[in-house]
Design a protein around this motif. Structure first.
Motif, PDB file in Angstrom:
ATOM      1  N   LYS A   4       0.790  -1.227   0.000  1.00 20.67           N
ATOM      2  CA  LYS A   4       0.000   0.000   0.000  1.00 20.67           C
ATOM      3  C   LYS A   4       0.824   1.280   0.000  1.00 20.67           C
ATOM      4  CE  LYS A   4      -4.322  -1.089  -0.330  1.00 20.67           C
ATOM      5  NZ  LYS A   4      -5.119  -0.540  -1.459  1.00 20.67           N
ATOM      6  N   TYR A   5       2.138   1.184   0.002  1.00 26.51           N
ATOM      7  CA  TYR A   5       2.960   2.394  -0.031  1.00 26.51           C
ATOM      8  C   TYR A   5       4.134   2.164  -0.966  1.00 26.51           C
ATOM      9  CZ  TYR A   5       6.119   6.135   1.525  1.00 26.51           C
ATOM     10  OH  TYR A   5       6.975   7.218   1.559  1.00 26.51           O
ATOM     11  N   VAL A   6       4.212   3.002  -2.016  1.00 20.76           N
ATOM     12  CA  VAL A   6       5.267   2.880  -3.022  1.00 20.76           C
ATOM     13  C   VAL A   6       6.088   4.169  -3.026  1.00 20.76           C
ATOM     14  CG1 VAL A   6       5.797   2.510  -5.462  1.00 20.76           C
ATOM     15  CG2 VAL A   6       3.847   1.332  -4.425  1.00 20.76           C
ATOM     16  N   PRO A   7       7.141   4.258  -2.219  1.00 19.79           N
ATOM     17  CA  PRO A   7       8.016   5.429  -2.290  1.00 19.79           C
ATOM     18  C   PRO A   7       8.909   5.352  -3.524  1.00 19.79           C
ATOM     19  CG  PRO A   7       8.866   3.862  -0.689  1.00 19.79           C
ATOM     20  CD  PRO A   7       7.568   3.299  -1.181  1.00 19.79           C
ATOM     21  N   ILE A   8       9.033   6.462  -4.246  1.00 22.92           N
ATOM     22  CA  ILE A   8       9.914   6.527  -5.410  1.00 22.92           C
ATOM     23  C   ILE A   8      11.272   7.037  -4.939  1.00 22.92           C
ATOM     24  CG2 ILE A   8      10.306   7.621  -7.652  1.00 22.92           C
ATOM     25  CD1 ILE A   8       7.305   7.694  -8.056  1.00 22.92           C
ATOM     26  N   ILE A   9      12.311   6.234  -5.201  1.00 23.48           N
ATOM     27  CA  ILE A   9      13.611   6.492  -4.576  1.00 23.48           C
ATOM     28  C   ILE A   9      14.733   6.411  -5.602  1.00 23.48           C
ATOM     29  CG2 ILE A   9      15.242   5.677  -2.834  1.00 23.48           C
ATOM     30  CD1 ILE A   9      12.718   4.297  -1.532  1.00 23.48           C
ATOM     31  N   LYS A  10      15.457   7.507  -5.758  1.00 20.36           N
ATOM     32  CA  LYS A  10      16.694   7.473  -6.537  1.00 20.36           C
ATOM     33  C   LYS A  10      17.775   6.807  -5.685  1.00 20.36           C
ATOM     34  CE  LYS A  10      15.953  11.535  -9.471  1.00 20.36           C
ATOM     35  NZ  LYS A  10      14.518  11.761  -9.174  1.00 20.36           N
ATOM     36  N   THR A  11      18.717   6.162  -6.331  1.00 20.99           N
ATOM     37  CA  THR A  11      19.744   5.429  -5.580  1.00 20.99           C
ATOM     38  C   THR A  11      20.970   6.301  -5.305  1.00 20.99           C
ATOM     39  OG1 THR A  11      20.596   4.480  -7.649  1.00 20.99           O
ATOM     40  CG2 THR A  11      19.000   3.169  -6.408  1.00 20.99           C
ATOM     41  N   GLY A  12      20.713   7.503  -4.776  1.00 21.66           N
ATOM     42  CA  GLY A  12      21.804   8.387  -4.374  1.00 21.66           C
ATOM     43  C   GLY A  12      22.293   8.039  -2.979  1.00 21.66           C
ATOM     44  N   ASP A  13      23.402   8.641  -2.562  1.00 20.27           N
ATOM     45  CA  ASP A  13      23.989   8.334  -1.255  1.00 20.27           C
ATOM     46  C   ASP A  13      23.027   8.624  -0.118  1.00 20.27           C
ATOM     47  OD1 ASP A  13      26.283   7.567  -2.532  1.00 20.27           O
ATOM     48  OD2 ASP A  13      27.410   9.386  -2.089  1.00 20.27           O
ATOM     49  N   ALA A  14      22.339   9.761  -0.174  1.00 16.04           N
ATOM     50  CA  ALA A  14      21.429  10.134   0.915  1.00 16.04           C
ATOM     51  C   ALA A  14      20.286   9.133   1.025  1.00 16.04           C
ATOM     52  CB  ALA A  14      20.878  11.538   0.678  1.00 16.04           C
ATOM     53  N   GLU A  15      19.717   8.772  -0.117  1.00 11.69           N
ATOM     54  CA  GLU A  15      18.592   7.842  -0.108  1.00 11.69           C
ATOM     55  C   GLU A  15      19.000   6.463   0.402  1.00 11.69           C
ATOM     56  OE1 GLU A  15      17.700  10.735  -3.554  1.00 11.69           O
ATOM     57  OE2 GLU A  15      19.433   9.866  -2.561  1.00 11.69           O
ATOM     58  N   LEU A  16      20.138   5.973  -0.056  1.00 11.24           N
ATOM     59  CA  LEU A  16      20.577   4.642   0.362  1.00 11.24           C
ATOM     60  C   LEU A  16      20.947   4.609   1.841  1.00 11.24           C
ATOM     61  CD1 LEU A  16      22.617   3.326  -2.709  1.00 11.24           C
ATOM     62  CD2 LEU A  16      20.158   3.227  -2.243  1.00 11.24           C
ATOM     63  N   ARG A  17      21.484   5.712   2.351  1.00  6.02           N
ATOM     64  CA  ARG A  17      21.795   5.768   3.781  1.00  6.02           C
ATOM     65  C   ARG A  17      20.495   5.697   4.596  1.00  6.02           C
ATOM     66  NH1 ARG A  17      23.811  10.413   3.993  1.00  6.02           N
ATOM     67  NH2 ARG A  17      25.987   9.899   3.552  1.00  6.02           N
ATOM     68  N   ALA A  18      19.483   6.437   4.157  1.00 11.21           N
ATOM     69  CA  ALA A  18      18.189   6.399   4.857  1.00 11.21           C
ATOM     70  C   ALA A  18      17.592   4.998   4.827  1.00 11.21           C
ATOM     71  CB  ALA A  18      17.226   7.400   4.219  1.00 11.21           C
ATOM     72  N   LEU A  19      17.680   4.344   3.675  1.00 13.20           N
ATOM     73  CA  LEU A  19      17.104   3.007   3.521  1.00 13.20           C
ATOM     74  C   LEU A  19      17.871   1.955   4.315  1.00 13.20           C
ATOM     75  CD1 LEU A  19      16.241   2.965  -0.276  1.00 13.20           C
ATOM     76  CD2 LEU A  19      14.627   2.755   1.606  1.00 13.20           C
ATOM     77  N   SER A  20      19.178   2.115   4.391  1.00 11.37           N
ATOM     78  CA  SER A  20      19.980   1.117   5.094  1.00 11.37           C
ATOM     79  C   SER A  20      19.719   1.150   6.590  1.00 11.37           C
ATOM     80  CB  SER A  20      21.476   1.339   4.818  1.00 11.37           C
ATOM     81  OG  SER A  20      21.912   2.568   5.360  1.00 11.37           O
ATOM     82  N   ASN A  21      19.020   2.178   7.065  1.00  5.95           N
ATOM     83  CA  ASN A  21      18.750   2.315   8.494  1.00  5.95           C
ATOM     84  C   ASN A  21      17.265   2.201   8.841  1.00  5.95           C
ATOM     85  OD1 ASN A  21      21.394   3.014   9.954  1.00  5.95           O
ATOM     86  ND2 ASN A  21      21.453   4.387   8.191  1.00  5.95           N
ATOM     87  N   ILE A  22      16.442   1.685   7.932  1.00  9.97           N
ATOM     88  CA  ILE A  22      15.043   1.447   8.282  1.00  9.97           C
ATOM     89  C   ILE A  22      14.925   0.117   9.004  1.00  9.97           C
ATOM     90  CG2 ILE A  22      14.118   2.841   6.394  1.00  9.97           C
ATOM     91  CD1 ILE A  22      13.506   0.253   4.887  1.00  9.97           C
ATOM     92  N   ASP A  23      13.887  -0.015   9.821  1.00 10.21           N
ATOM     93  CA  ASP A  23      13.696  -1.262  10.551  1.00 10.21           C
ATOM     94  C   ASP A  23      12.776  -2.193   9.764  1.00 10.21           C
ATOM     95  OD1 ASP A  23      11.063  -0.338  11.007  1.00 10.21           O
ATOM     96  OD2 ASP A  23      11.637   0.565  12.916  1.00 10.21           O
ATOM     97  N   ASP A  24      12.602  -3.392  10.263  1.00 10.94           N
ATOM     98  CA  ASP A  24      11.819  -4.404   9.551  1.00 10.94           C
ATOM     99  C   ASP A  24      10.357  -3.998   9.406  1.00 10.94           C
ATOM    100  OD1 ASP A  24      14.028  -5.990   9.199  1.00 10.94           O
ATOM    101  OD2 ASP A  24      13.624  -7.291  10.916  1.00 10.94           O
TER     102      ASP A  24
END
Length: 372
Positions: A4-24
């Motif tokens: 139900k949620y589709v975030p559109i994400i470029k694979t830049g450094d800032a985005e990947l850092r945010a994603l690498s720190n999300i929880d399950d």
């Protein structure tokens, strides 16, 4: 499975850092749409190869479904991405890339690449061959339009594909996801009117899974900052989705919420080349993003300025309300740590990661409170 949620994400450094720190909890809620961008340019790789972006996705998101696309931002592309996007040999580079990475990535759905041709029949033929190959290998394939003219043309093209006898036996319309991407919205009501028209046309074609995406976060926050170095921006994406949904009566489609996770689609990385004013942004339960900045003294380093801002932010109701609502994340913790002098990063991209990380948690826990 379509979430139900589709975030559109470029694979830049800032985005990947945010994603690498999300929880399950967040990871199990989202179905990201990744736009592959070039890697960081180095002495040995002047173009910035995409291998590390591919590796990140496979390492962190192979266990959940996601959508895969290529960036259309010319500042974030390179020859490698251009070749994947090329229509040569019926988009052979892209189709083979997707099939090759199917086992590595896990469950993902490729976006159909589109390149204009001088001859419409030739264009449609290449598009047909791309769809025919990918639909054999994936549960869903994705069409994405990024402006109103593109949407009108693409809906016509899809109708042409659905009329092909070769697709009759597989019910192609049931295997399509359509991403109606409005990017940055200014006039919510006007965009909602056109969205209703396009969604109605897609429904007529039998396409039921429709992702409606937008963002209201500006590309240049500084232009909106007050003399007190504070500004807040309403997260209008929720209202946009609700208005569109309310005008679809009856609702015959599976309308899926999407946004850019507090990132404007237009990148302005170059504005930091001559220095910047430190700023910390906090998405909050009141459906706003609060931005606070502070000019640093000439003799002061950036880390000290970020620590000072974090001390102020940590006392604000919009920040403490996150904890009262059980919205805790890596991003929250980084602001708390910085307020105590332990600054995790003293560059803008780090604090973009913080904002984005909080945003992921906020939307994942509150989405169904915000949308009807």
């Amino acid at each position: 499975m379509i979430r139900k949620y589709v975030p559109i994400i470029k694979t830049g450094d800032a985005e990947l850092r945010a994603l690498s720190n999300i929880d399950d909890a967040v990871k199990n809620f989202v179905m990201p749409l990744f736009e592959i961008t070039r890697g960081r340019k180095t002495r040995n790789a002047e173009e910035g190869v995409i291998a590390k972006k591919v590796e990140f996705i496979s390492n962190h998101f192979s266990e959940i479904p996601f959508i895969l696309d290529l960036t259309s931002d010319k500042t974030l592309t390179n020859s490698e991405i251009n070749q994947l996007h090329s229509s040569n040999n019926n988009y052979e580079r892209w189709t083979q890339f997707c099939i090759k990475n199917k086992d590595i990535f896990g469950k993902f759905y490729p976006v159909i690449q589109i390149e204009e041709e001088d001859d419409y029949e030739n264009y449609l033929c290449k598009l047909f061959e791309q769809v025919k190959i990918l639909v054999q290998h994936f549960d869903f394939i994705v069409f994405r339009s990024q402006n109103e003219i593109e949407a009108k043309d693409l809906i016509t093209d899809i109708k042409g594909l659905l009329d092909k006898d070769a697709f009759n036996s597989i019910n192609l319309h049931e295997k399509l996801i359509y991403v109606l991407d409005y990017k940055y919205i200014k006039d919510v009501d006007k965009c909602a009117n056109t969205a209703k028209i396009f969604i109605g046309a897609l429904d007529t074609l039998g396409i039921k899974n429709i992702v409606l995406s937008s963002t209201s976060f500006p590309s240049n926050v500084s232009e909106h900052m007050s003399e007190t170095d504070y500004a807040k921006f309403e997260i209008k994406e929720f209202d946009f989705f609700n208005i569109v949904k309310s005008r679809l009566n009856p609702l015959n489609v599976n309308l899926i919420y999407s946004d850019y996770a507090s990132i404007n689609p237009i990148r302005n990385d170059n504005i930091f080349a001559r220095g910047w004013i430190p700023r910390i942004d906090v998405p909050s339960v009141d459906k706003n993003i609060h931005c606070m900045r502070q000019r640093r003294e000439k003799t002061e380093n950036y880390a000290k300025a970020y620590a000072d801002i974090a001390q102020k932010v940590a006392k604000q109701t919009y920040f403490t309300d996150l904890f009262d609502s059980d919205i805790t994340s890596w991003g929250n913790a980084e602001i708390q740590n910085a307020s105590k002098g332990n600054v995790g990063g003293a560059i803008p991209s780090f604090w973009i990661s913080v904002r984005m990380n909080i945003y992921f948690k906020l939307v994942s826990l509150k989405l169904f409170d915000y949308i009807s």
